[in-house]
Design an enzyme around this catalytic site. Sequence first.
Site, PDB file in Angstrom:
ATOM      1  N   LYS A 151      14.777 -10.043   5.219  1.00  0.00           N
ATOM      2  CA  LYS A 151      13.998  -9.015   4.540  1.00  0.00           C
ATOM      3  C   LYS A 151      14.942  -7.895   4.138  1.00  0.00           C
ATOM      4  O   LYS A 151      16.004  -7.733   4.750  1.00  0.00           O
ATOM      5  CB  LYS A 151      12.911  -8.459   5.475  1.00  0.00           C
ATOM      6  CG  LYS A 151      11.772  -7.784   4.749  1.00  0.00           C
ATOM      7  CD  LYS A 151      10.749  -8.766   4.204  1.00  0.00           C
ATOM      8  CE  LYS A 151       9.710  -8.078   3.366  1.00  0.00           C
ATOM      9  NZ  LYS A 151       8.610  -8.993   3.016  1.00  0.00           N
ATOM     10  N   ASP A 199       8.049  -7.339  -2.649  1.00  0.00           N
ATOM     11  CA  ASP A 199       7.148  -6.939  -1.571  1.00  0.00           C
ATOM     12  C   ASP A 199       6.543  -5.610  -2.043  1.00  0.00           C
ATOM     13  O   ASP A 199       6.526  -5.346  -3.254  1.00  0.00           O
ATOM     14  CB  ASP A 199       7.918  -6.796  -0.240  1.00  0.00           C
ATOM     15  CG  ASP A 199       7.005  -6.590   0.968  1.00  0.00           C
ATOM     16  OD1 ASP A 199       6.397  -7.558   1.433  1.00  0.00           O
ATOM     17  OD2 ASP A 199       6.878  -5.439   1.458  1.00  0.00           O
TER      18      ASP A 199
HETATM   19  P1  NDP Z   1       1.964  -3.512  -3.510  1.00  0.00           P
HETATM   20  O1  NDP Z   1       3.019  -2.494  -3.571  1.00  0.00           O
HETATM   21  O2  NDP Z   1       1.668  -4.324  -4.729  1.00  0.00           O
HETATM   22  O3  NDP Z   1       0.586  -2.859  -3.022  1.00  0.00           O
HETATM   23  C1  NDP Z   1       0.415  -2.196  -1.825  1.00  0.00           C
HETATM   24  C2  NDP Z   1      -0.973  -1.596  -1.849  1.00  0.00           C
HETATM   25  O4  NDP Z   1      -1.322  -1.076  -0.577  1.00  0.00           O
HETATM   26  C3  NDP Z   1      -1.105  -0.437  -2.830  1.00  0.00           C
HETATM   27  O5  NDP Z   1      -2.378  -0.481  -3.395  1.00  0.00           O
HETATM   28  C4  NDP Z   1      -0.949   0.797  -1.914  1.00  0.00           C
HETATM   29  O6  NDP Z   1      -1.533   1.973  -2.414  1.00  0.00           O
HETATM   30  C5  NDP Z   1      -1.729   0.294  -0.745  1.00  0.00           C
HETATM   31  N1  NDP Z   1      -1.478   1.026   0.494  1.00  0.00           N
HETATM   32  C6  NDP Z   1      -0.315   1.437   1.035  1.00  0.00           C
HETATM   33  N2  NDP Z   1      -0.524   2.017   2.212  1.00  0.00           N
HETATM   34  C7  NDP Z   1      -1.864   1.978   2.404  1.00  0.00           C
HETATM   35  C8  NDP Z   1      -2.711   2.372   3.451  1.00  0.00           C
HETATM   36  N3  NDP Z   1      -2.230   2.978   4.542  1.00  0.00           N
HETATM   37  N4  NDP Z   1      -4.031   2.107   3.327  1.00  0.00           N
HETATM   38  C9  NDP Z   1      -4.529   1.514   2.228  1.00  0.00           C
HETATM   39  N5  NDP Z   1      -3.764   1.109   1.211  1.00  0.00           N
HETATM   40  C10 NDP Z   1      -2.459   1.353   1.305  1.00  0.00           C
HETATM   41  O7  NDP Z   1       2.340  -4.464  -2.283  1.00  0.00           O
HETATM   42  P2  NDP Z   1       1.877  -5.948  -1.991  1.00  0.00           P
HETATM   43  O8  NDP Z   1       0.466  -6.133  -2.407  1.00  0.00           O
HETATM   44  O9  NDP Z   1       2.916  -6.864  -2.534  1.00  0.00           O
HETATM   45  O10 NDP Z   1       2.002  -6.015  -0.397  1.00  0.00           O
HETATM   46  C11 NDP Z   1       0.923  -5.673   0.475  1.00  0.00           C
HETATM   47  C12 NDP Z   1       1.170  -6.263   1.850  1.00  0.00           C
HETATM   48  O11 NDP Z   1       1.299  -7.694   1.764  1.00  0.00           O
HETATM   49  C13 NDP Z   1       2.452  -5.804   2.558  1.00  0.00           C
HETATM   50  O12 NDP Z   1       2.218  -5.781   3.950  1.00  0.00           O
HETATM   51  C14 NDP Z   1       3.444  -6.915   2.244  1.00  0.00           C
HETATM   52  O13 NDP Z   1       4.503  -6.972   3.187  1.00  0.00           O
HETATM   53  C15 NDP Z   1       2.526  -8.121   2.359  1.00  0.00           C
HETATM   54  N6  NDP Z   1       2.998  -9.330   1.704  1.00  0.00           N
HETATM   55  C16 NDP Z   1       3.273  -9.334   0.357  1.00  0.00           C
HETATM   56  C17 NDP Z   1       3.677 -10.496  -0.257  1.00  0.00           C
HETATM   57  C18 NDP Z   1       3.859 -10.588  -1.732  1.00  0.00           C
HETATM   58  O14 NDP Z   1       4.016 -11.713  -2.230  1.00  0.00           O
HETATM   59  N7  NDP Z   1       3.799  -9.497  -2.471  1.00  0.00           N
HETATM   60  C19 NDP Z   1       3.940 -11.722   0.534  1.00  0.00           C
HETATM   61  C20 NDP Z   1       3.518 -11.643   1.916  1.00  0.00           C
HETATM   62  C21 NDP Z   1       3.106 -10.468   2.473  1.00  0.00           C
HETATM   63  P3  NDP Z   1      -0.640   3.098  -3.112  1.00  0.00           P
HETATM   64  O15 NDP Z   1      -0.406   2.581  -4.499  1.00  0.00           O
HETATM   65  O16 NDP Z   1      -1.506   4.301  -3.052  1.00  0.00           O
HETATM   66  O17 NDP Z   1       0.629   3.245  -2.296  1.00  0.00           O
END
Ligand code: NDP
Length: 452
Positions: free
Chosen positions: A131, A171
Amino acid sequence: MKSSSLPDPIRRTLDWVHERNHSEPIFIQAVEEVLHSLGPVLDAFPQVEDNGILERICEPERQLIFHIVWQDDEGRVRVNRGFRIKFNSALGPYKGGLRFHPTVNLGVIKFLGFEQIFKNSLTGLSIGGAKGGSDFDPKGKSDGEVMRFCQAFMTELYRHIGPSEDVPAGDIGVGGREIGYLFGQYKRLTRRYDLGVITGKDTAWGGSLVRREATGFGAVYFLEEMLKQRGEDLQDKVAIVSGSGNVALYAIRKLMDLGARVVACSDSGGVVHEPGGLDWEQLREVKEIERGRLQTYAERRPKARFKEGDPGTIWSLPCDVALPCATQNELNGEQAAELLENGCIAVSEGANMPSTPEAVELFLERGILFGPGKAANAGGVAVSALEMQQNAAWASWTFAEVDRKLKETMADIHGTCRHYADKYSRDGNYVDGANIGGFLRVAQAMISHGLL
Ligand code: NDP
């Protein structure tokens, strides 16, 4: 499990991990969560202890920390910190995403890299665990600033990655735009068009169809498999999904396709609640195309309500199924109790370690269906590995073909979790099943390779 009731080798390893990593509580949490499942394996496989596997798997093989110097639009010099943690290469080249977020530090990247070892193992594919990332915040930055930052980041990273060495991906904060800039700089520095050096690429130049959707779709496929065990499906179920980024957006899409009504999602600024069901096209328009805030979505929807503030209030809404798809430790014990009181029967983790240990314990105690992130969100990395296969063969497969492979992979992971839970823990404990199934495959490879 109380630490006094743990087998000696596990207790000793945990003490050792605590001592060497005491300033990284999030990494320690991830290690504890895995090691607490492994007691029964030690009796069945004495080679694990003989070969020092527990200690070796908790110590990254290589850790890079570097500075990133770039210039903002006003011409000011900015300095960020970059990381790449190459955790374990027993099963294949290092593989794992890059996170750009102000909360990134060494402990966060180590926790994510550690989880990635077992997740990648569960896919059954030949990929090791890694990572990386930076404390850079892409939010509010211009395209030019993001590009200059990505170029500066890759100027250090390029010498440490390669298609058969280490393959990063996206991510939080790293999507298609950032992957494009990172790949461009790699190509410029190496003078090689190595498509297989990074995944999550645009489909116009080497990306795989379904990669964008894969993590969200996969978490829902895993949920479907769990529900099947109880003779249930997603038709007419009420769902809540935290986050509204890549994973959340495509989990919502698939939940809707399978007949569920998704009534709420969130971002770091608050929660949107729309009891009649969210409108996916409008949500995508605001979040993916405009890169806007959820509040804007709510302003465009007469029946949606936006509650500004703590995004954790999403867990107090009644639902049948819940998918935490935002970030680590976003769902605590009290919130888990509230979810259960309100009738939630299944939780599938799209994010990495979103439920705190107290929440997980409660879910297991009450016997609801609980799919831990390292199993439920493995669809993203599984399709990344399919992207690497397509790149190596200079081929591109159809959407239907990749989606079918993703669905099969999620069903296989579900089967693996059930098999190991049944054998070493108890039927339906997907946490133990995922930890044991993921661990054994890596341990066997490490033993075969000798002491490295
Ligand atoms: P993004 O950056 O696309 O989205 C993250 C989202 O979470 C945003 O909407 C952000 O809002 C929101 N967010 C952040 N902190 C909080 C919080 N405390 N409460 C509510 N919402 C919050 O990231 P991903 O969707 O790619 O990743 C999300 C999760 O999935 C992470 O844990 C990542 O490690 C995991 N993951 C992702 C993969 C992938 O393929 N992308 C693969 C496997 C796991 P804001 O815009 O306001 O910050």
